[in-house]
Write an enzyme that holds these catalytic residues in place. Structure first.
Site, PDB file in Angstrom:
ATOM      1  N   ASP A  84      10.427  -6.769 -11.195  1.00 15.60           N
ATOM      2  CA  ASP A  84      10.417  -6.922  -9.734  1.00 15.60           C
ATOM      3  C   ASP A  84      11.174  -5.777  -9.068  1.00 15.60           C
ATOM      4  OD1 ASP A  84      10.413  -7.823  -7.092  1.00 15.60           O
ATOM      5  OD2 ASP A  84      10.853  -9.891  -7.646  1.00 15.60           O
ATOM      6  N   HIS A 136       6.890  -8.002  -8.333  1.00 21.28           N
ATOM      7  CA  HIS A 136       7.205  -9.199  -7.549  1.00 21.28           C
ATOM      8  C   HIS A 136       6.075 -10.223  -7.607  1.00 21.28           C
ATOM      9  CE1 HIS A 136       9.202 -11.590  -4.531  1.00 21.28           C
ATOM     10  NE2 HIS A 136       8.174 -11.497  -3.706  1.00 21.28           N
ATOM     11  N   ASP A 137       4.848  -9.762  -7.594  1.00 19.03           N
ATOM     12  CA  ASP A 137       3.702 -10.677  -7.642  1.00 19.03           C
ATOM     13  C   ASP A 137       3.600 -11.417  -8.964  1.00 19.03           C
ATOM     14  OD1 ASP A 137       2.841 -10.384  -5.091  1.00 19.03           O
ATOM     15  OD2 ASP A 137       1.098  -9.125  -5.554  1.00 19.03           O
ATOM     16  N   SER A 175       9.907 -16.214  -3.494  1.00 21.99           N
ATOM     17  CA  SER A 175      10.026 -15.174  -2.474  1.00 21.99           C
ATOM     18  C   SER A 175      10.608 -15.779  -1.196  1.00 21.99           C
ATOM     19  CB  SER A 175       8.662 -14.517  -2.242  1.00 21.99           C
ATOM     20  OG  SER A 175       8.784 -13.319  -1.528  1.00 21.99           O
ATOM     21  N   ARG A 228       1.098  -3.750   6.241  1.00 22.26           N
ATOM     22  CA  ARG A 228       0.659  -4.521   5.077  1.00 22.26           C
ATOM     23  C   ARG A 228       0.503  -3.625   3.850  1.00 22.26           C
ATOM     24  NH1 ARG A 228       0.988  -9.259   2.521  1.00 22.26           N
ATOM     25  NH2 ARG A 228      -0.915  -9.785   1.371  1.00 22.26           N
TER      26      ARG A 228
END
Length: 257
Positions: free
Chosen positions: A205, A234-235, A35, A118
């Site tokens: 992703d 993505h994680d 990332s 967030r």
């Protein structure tokens, strides 16, 4: 807000200076990052071997300060898609009345705006399947959906670790990412790299789609692509440790690093 804008390239230049001048390192076997860290790993190859890039001397035995890199879950530049996602998070912070153009009272920071920023980010890190599998339509006793409780928790937890102004500056820093800036464009820059680069992408992703890693690996002369299969988005680069670690192990062994 008066602090100068800092780019990914600025940060990596400082990292390399510290490694060379403060620690006396003569070479780096492999730089690994995912990332934001992946953006930095890619810049390490450019700045660490700046005198080699675009050189007509392609001697395989020529010493490189950075001998290889593993770039995970990012692209060669921040696209309009990623900049837009960053901007929605910043706008959440700007909308907090306590933001005050960034000149806020640090005893009363814009916590609500930061918490919402967030929460927005959490969506870009996962996938519809991941959220459905984890939460479905489950509700707590008070009637709130579990997914709402999760997002609220993530937003509140983040407040103990982060500052709103830092968050704004950090997302702007990520938006600065563009290996082609000042190097003749992305394609020319990537084609000028001369060391092995393993590019890892996650097939689900949403934030950094797989086609970006495919393009990067194709343009880098010694680029290698490995696809991580995951439903976590993505994680996945954090969660699929066996796949990620296995790919890196094979890469390091193949190139005797």
């Amino acid at each position: 807000m008066r602090f100068p804008q800092v780019t990914i390239r600025d940060t990596v230049a400082l990292h390399i200076r510290m490694l060379k001048e403060a620690l006396g390192a003569r070479s780096v076997a492999c730089v690994v990052g995912g990332s934001l860290g992946g953006m930095q790993a890619l810049e390490w190859v450019f700045l660490g071997n700046s005198n080699k890039i675009h050189s007509s001397n392609n001697n395989e035995n020529e010493e490189n300060f950075v001998r290889s890199a593993v770039v995970i879950a990012c692209g060669a530049r921040h696209t309009a898609w990623q900049i837009g996602i960053s901007e929605t998070q910043r706008q959440a912070i700007y909308a907090d009345p306590l933001w005050r153009g960034g000149e806020f009272d640090h005893t009363r920071p814009p916590l609500q705006g930061l918490a919402v920023a967030r929460q927005i980010a959490m969506f870009s890190y996962r996938t519809p399947h991941g959220f459905e599998n984890k939460f479905g339509r489950a509700q707590a006793e008070d009637g709130r959906f579990e997914v709402r409780r999760y997002l609220e928790y993530q937003g509140q937890k983040f407040l103990s670790r982060f500052d709103a102004l830092t968050y704004v500056r950090l997302t702007e820093k990520m938006d600065s990412h563009d290996v082609g800036r000042g190097r003749g464009g992305m394609e020319v820059a990537l084609k000028g790299l001369r060391v092995p680069v393993l590019v890892l992408g996650i097939d689900s992703d949403v934030l950094y789609p797989l086609h970006e890693q495919e393009e990067m690996a194709r343009l880098i002369p010694k680029g290698e692509l490995r696809v991580v299969r995951s439903r976590e988005g993505h994680d996945g680069f954090l969660l699929e440790q066996e796949q990620v670690g296995g790919a890196m192990k094979e890469f390091l062994k193949e190139h005797r690093l």
